[in-house]
Design a protein around this motif. Structure first.
Motif, PDB file in Angstrom:
ATOM      1  N   GLN A  88       8.453  10.232  -3.801  1.00  0.00           N
ATOM      2  CA  GLN A  88       7.366   9.025  -4.345  1.00  0.00           C
ATOM      3  C   GLN A  88       6.762  10.143  -5.188  1.00  0.00           C
ATOM      4  O   GLN A  88       6.135  11.337  -5.473  1.00  0.00           O
ATOM      5  N   TYR A 142       0.979   6.452  -3.478  1.00  0.00           N
ATOM      6  CA  TYR A 142       1.038   6.024  -2.040  1.00  0.00           C
ATOM      7  C   TYR A 142      -0.316   4.986  -2.401  1.00  0.00           C
ATOM      8  O   TYR A 142      -1.043   5.508  -2.710  1.00  0.00           O
ATOM      9  N   SER A 152       4.632  12.801   1.505  1.00  0.00           N
ATOM     10  CA  SER A 152       5.023  11.684   2.295  1.00  0.00           C
ATOM     11  C   SER A 152       5.081  11.982   3.686  1.00  0.00           C
ATOM     12  O   SER A 152       5.270  11.520   4.973  1.00  0.00           O
ATOM     13  N   VAL A 158       1.265   1.597   5.305  1.00  0.00           N
ATOM     14  CA  VAL A 158       1.339   2.130   4.177  1.00  0.00           C
ATOM     15  C   VAL A 158       2.830   1.446   2.713  1.00  0.00           C
ATOM     16  O   VAL A 158       3.549   1.198   3.432  1.00  0.00           O
ATOM     17  N   LYS A 159       2.145   1.813   1.337  1.00  0.00           N
ATOM     18  CA  LYS A 159       2.905   1.686   1.039  1.00  0.00           C
ATOM     19  C   LYS A 159       2.836   2.823  -0.097  1.00  0.00           C
ATOM     20  O   LYS A 159       2.000   3.139  -0.496  1.00  0.00           O
ATOM     21  N   ALA A 160       4.763   2.411  -0.734  1.00  0.00           N
ATOM     22  CA  ALA A 160       5.006   4.346  -1.647  1.00  0.00           C
ATOM     23  C   ALA A 160       5.375   3.486  -3.148  1.00  0.00           C
ATOM     24  O   ALA A 160       6.280   2.586  -2.835  1.00  0.00           O
TER      25      ALA A 160
END
Length: 888
Positions: free
Chosen positions: A37, A40, A65, A84-86
């Motif tokens: 990641q 986010y 995360s 949530v988005k990442a």
């Protein structure tokens, strides 16, 4: 494709009753390798459409995360929505599926730390005279309230002194059982939170609770005392109603409530439950005025400062197991067999007429002649009994007790009992399954089944020693020994977090740790031969104060638990320091290597000297405390206790090794703890290993260890170039061994290696549980060594894993999986001739070191670069699934 599979809030997916802003984590999945990641975006909203945000991180550049902390203002009794988005630098996920959490009650000043709630509702009791003090009957309490407007959302906050079930308008609220659980009530009482929006109706509503003595005032503990925490059951409720017009109202228990006796005429944890349907009151919790002898309740004072919200890990019915057969014993008894030892209750269906009785006695095993064996229950009656009030068919189960059983003796039953009339319902704290392990040896697979079911039987709100006899206590030694195994098997974070709070509040002012938590024996030890010698601070038992938080940190990477338990941990180390003499620690009653087979005839205490085991744990716990202090940034504290640790280790080495490097105590356990706790002088490690192997050979390859030595035996061997010996020990099938129990038909772990002897006779009935998970601690070795799934202390929580499967035992294959906070960590190895086929799975946003045991050459590397180390070849790998072939 990059996606978010799951969101966690304080390690749970849908916590209800959160008393602080939780920490957040999310599980990423991808079909690519080496995915990390890069950023986010996290949103928290009051509505499912995310139009009313209370927090929006915006695009945040971060690899984290898990353990994500946010700032935001929370309201009382409110559901919040999370998404949530990442992105990984190449792809961005869609918004995750929406998760949610529900807040509990804030403190008096509206603060949202994990403190006492601003509790307004009094405790009300139907037990209004002295006749109830020594009674085991159940009661009802009830009251009415009016809803005048349209409800937007409503949340109930409830708890009790004793066990309770909560009802609204004739319906039981929620699926929880045995609430509010077992805590050190006068210092720590949990309350439960329920979304009751759908339970309410416009107009008059009825609320009520069924109550029973439970752990609070029932007969409990080794001293069989009653009223250990109080002598009056009571219930409290506050419902916060939020109306569509924006107003809020609180509805509480009060003096308008009434109470009476319930159909539960007897309920005790040890002895079971008796229910008389003639005493039922139809619609007792509905708004209509019910029949019955209702009387005004009495208010009961309770210090609400000790109350805390419970947001997860509540007890539920977890499995429903149909009876496998009904048979007649040689003695002529009719018995139901569920073919699995477990903890819970039996649901029974029968057709009868007024006065007919269903009566079952639950028990674990048959004797050598195939007859009912009740002796190992000691004084526990473990009986369930139902009396019919009218003709018809009923389906009934007890509500305020649980039993440990595989079998049930049918004492009375109207008509001909059939297997389909009986269903066993297991009860334990609701925890997500996280571990799986399978190999080519079916006996080892059954062993895994057995220690899993040991957990399922003994994690009923408290990590107990056994679920069947008149004990069922939170022995700290058992909980410590099994902690790592348990955490591989299930998500135990919330469960242990709750129990460790009780450990902390039950510590003595000096920092001593009770033998049992909750410490129901406090102040009542004179009647027990064991506890009267010293009710707290035994090595390996009290060290749960250190080892359990360390294990949680290792497995979850969570510093919060270290912060919460810091004072408790430091208090225990300081207690040992205060009572040590020249760095040798020993104190009053010590269990030592409990029930080891090298004990003297008739003794429970193993042959390893207490000075040695106590000082070994003193060193081990102090060393772990140093690591945790460093993790918390307490460098000055770490330095102080690191110096202490060095002095303890030196004293251990000077005292328990002679000038030639031999251990002064020639027992298996002495050698095991010296090796596993890394207390052996480096120049004597090889000699100590050889000494352990000789002691093993002296017993024809069998262990004679107890509670202290057994958990670490295979580790002490496999970590010191004796892998074959570790496998040989594990795979022994005759007494004493893990697989001896399996071969004898065990479905759980036994308390004693020879609980059931070769000739079918029993170990002493005084202490012979067939559902005692402590020796199931071998599961830790099976996951860490056989499957090779190991956490890295430098990057805990499986942010970086060490995948090092140890090939051996003539196994054709082993496959293990552990579902970490980041996702599934998987290892499978297969033997094909001289080659090993290895498949590993590493979650997104994590890395791992892959070690190839005894590898001579890598045939297929799947893009990884392996280098030679002492006993293995290793490579660092990013996320993804890898298929590797190597020559051994």
């Amino acid at each position: 494709m990059l996606a978010i599979k799951k969101i966690y809030m304080d390690y749970e997916t849908a916590p209800v009753g959160v008393s602080h802003m939780p920490q957040f984590a999310w599980e990423l999945v991808s079909d690519k390798k080496n995915v990390k990641q890069k950023s986010y975006e996290l949103q928290i909203a009051k509505d499912a459409d995310f139009t009313d945000l209370i927090y929006n991180s915006g695009k945040t550049e971060s690899e984290e995360s898990a353990h994500v902390y946010v700032q935001g203002t929370l309201e009382n009794a409110k559901r919040y929505f999370v998404r949530v988005k990442a992105a990984d630098g190449e792809e961005e996920t869609l918004w995750s599926d929406t998760a949610s959490f529900v807040t509990a009650l804030a403190g008096a000043n509206g603060e949202w730390e994990e403190g006492a709630p601003a509790w307004k509702a009094p405790f009300v009791s139907a037990e209004t005279d002295d006749s109830y003090k020594n009674a085991s009957k159940g009661t009802y309490v009830r009251g009415n309230f009016e809803i005048k407007k349209e409800v937007k959302e409503a949340y109930a906050f409830t708890t009790a002194l004793g066990l309770y079930q909560f009802y609204l308008n004739g319906r039981k609220v929620g699926e929880d059982e045995m609430t509010p659980g077992w805590t050190s009530y006068r210092r720590h009482l949990l309350y439960q939170t329920y979304d009751v929006t759908e339970y309410l109706q416009k107009g008059i509503n009825g609320a009520g609770a069924m109550l029973a003595p439970g752990w609070y005032k029932g007969v409990m503990g080794l001293t069989k005392a009653r009223n250990n925490y109080g002598d009056q059951t009571a219930f409290t409720m506050e419902i916060v109603v939020r109306y569509t017009d924006g107003t809020t109202e609180s509805i509480c228990t009060d003096t308008s409530w009434t109470g009476c006796d319930s159909p539960v005429v007897f309920a005790e944890i040890y002895d079971g439950e008796t229910y008389d349907a003639n005493l039922e009151i139809p619609d007792w919790s509905k708004a209509e005025t019910p029949s019955g002898s209702w009387k005004p309740v009495q208010l009961v004072f309770f210090d609400t400062e000790v109350m805390r919200a419970q947001y997860a890990a509540k007890v539920h019915v977890m499995d429903r197991i149909p009876a496998k057969r009904i048979f007649k014993t040689p003695a002529g008894d009719t018995v139901v067999d569920f073919a699995q030892n477990m903890a819970g209750r039996i649901e029974v269906t029968a057709s009868g007429k007024p006065g007919d009785v269903i009566e079952l006695h639950c028990f674990e095993v048959l004797d050598k002649d195939g007859n009912v064996y009740l002796d190992n229950l000691r004084a526990a009656k473990a009986t369930m009994k139902y009396t019919f009030a009218k003709e018809g068919t009923v389906t009934w189960h007890p509500t305020f007790t649980y039993m440990g059983f595989q079998y049930a003796l049918i004492v009375s039953y109207p008509g001909e009992p059939k297997a389909e009339n009986f269903t066993a319902c297991t009860l334990h704290s609701d925890m997500a399954s996280t571990g799986k392990l399978e190999c080519s040896n079916p006996l080892l697979n059954q062993l895994h089944h057995n220690f899993l079911w040991g957990l399922k039987s003994n994690f009923l709100d408290v990590p107990t020693d056994c679920p069947q006899r008149d004990e069922r206590l939170g022995w700290t030694g058992d909980a410590q020994i099994f902690c790592r195994t348990a955490t591989y098997l299930m998500n135990t974070y919330t469960f242990y977090k709750k129990w460790l709070r009780d450990l902390e509040v039950d510590q003595t002012p000096e920092g001593g740790v009770p033998h049992v938590v909750p410490n129901i024996e406090e102040g009542r030890t004179d009647g027990n031969w064991l506890l009267s010698q010293g009710p707290h601070s035994a090595a390996a038992w009290a060290d749960a104060a250190i080892i359990n938080p360390w294990t949680m940190y290792l497995m979850y990477g969570d510093k919060d638990i270290l912060k919460r338990q810091y004072n408790s941990m430091k208090g225990w180390i300081d207690f040992m320091r205060a009572h040590a003499v020249d760095y040798i620690w020993n104190y009053k009653l010590q269990f030592g290597d409990w029930v080891a087979l090298d004990a003297e005839e008739g003794s429970y205490f193993g042959a390893t000297p207490n000075d040695l085991t106590c000082t070994a744990y003193y060193a081990y716990s102090t060393g772990l405390f140093v690591k945790m202090a460093k993790a918390l940034g307490k460098d000055d504290v770490a330095a102080e206790y690191e110096e202490l640790y060095s002095k303890i280790v030196k004293k251990f080495q000077d005292t328990f090794f002679d000038a030639e490097g031999n251990m002064t105590a020639q027992t298996q356990t002495a050698h095991i703890v010296a090796l596993y706790f890394q207390l052996t002088p480096e120049k004597y490690i090889e000699k100590t290993v050889e000494g352990l192997k000789k002691l093993l050979a002296k017993e024809n390859g069998h262990l004679v260890t107890g509670f202290v030595g057994t958990p670490y035996f295979c580790h002490a061997l496999s970590q010191n170039h004796a892998l074959k010996d570790a496998y040989d020990l594990l795979l022994k099938e005759d007494f004493p061994s893990w697989l001896y129990q399996v071969k004898k038909g065990a479905t759980t772990i036994w308390e004693h290696w020879d609980g059931l002897k070769d000739d079918g006779s029993m170990w002493s009935a005084d202490m012979n549980s067939f559902n005692h998970y402590a020796y199931g601690a071998i599961g830790e070795w099976m996951y860490r060594a056989m499957a090779g799934i190991e956490a890295d202390p430098e990057q805990p929580g499986f942010k970086h894993a060490v995948l090092y499967p140890r090939i051996g035992g003539n196994l054709k294959y082993t496959e293990g999986n552990y579902h970490s906070i980041y996702g599934n960590v998987g290892v499978k190895w297969e033997v094909q001739g001289t080659q090993i086929l290895l498949t590993v799975q590493i979650p997104v946003n994590t890395t791992a070191q892959i070690r190839l045991d005894q590898a001579k050459a890598v045939v297929k590397s799947d893009g990884l670069t392996f280098t030679k180390a002492a006993d293995y070849m290793s490579a660092e790998a990013g996320s993804g699934t890898y298929h590797i072939v190597f020559e051994q």
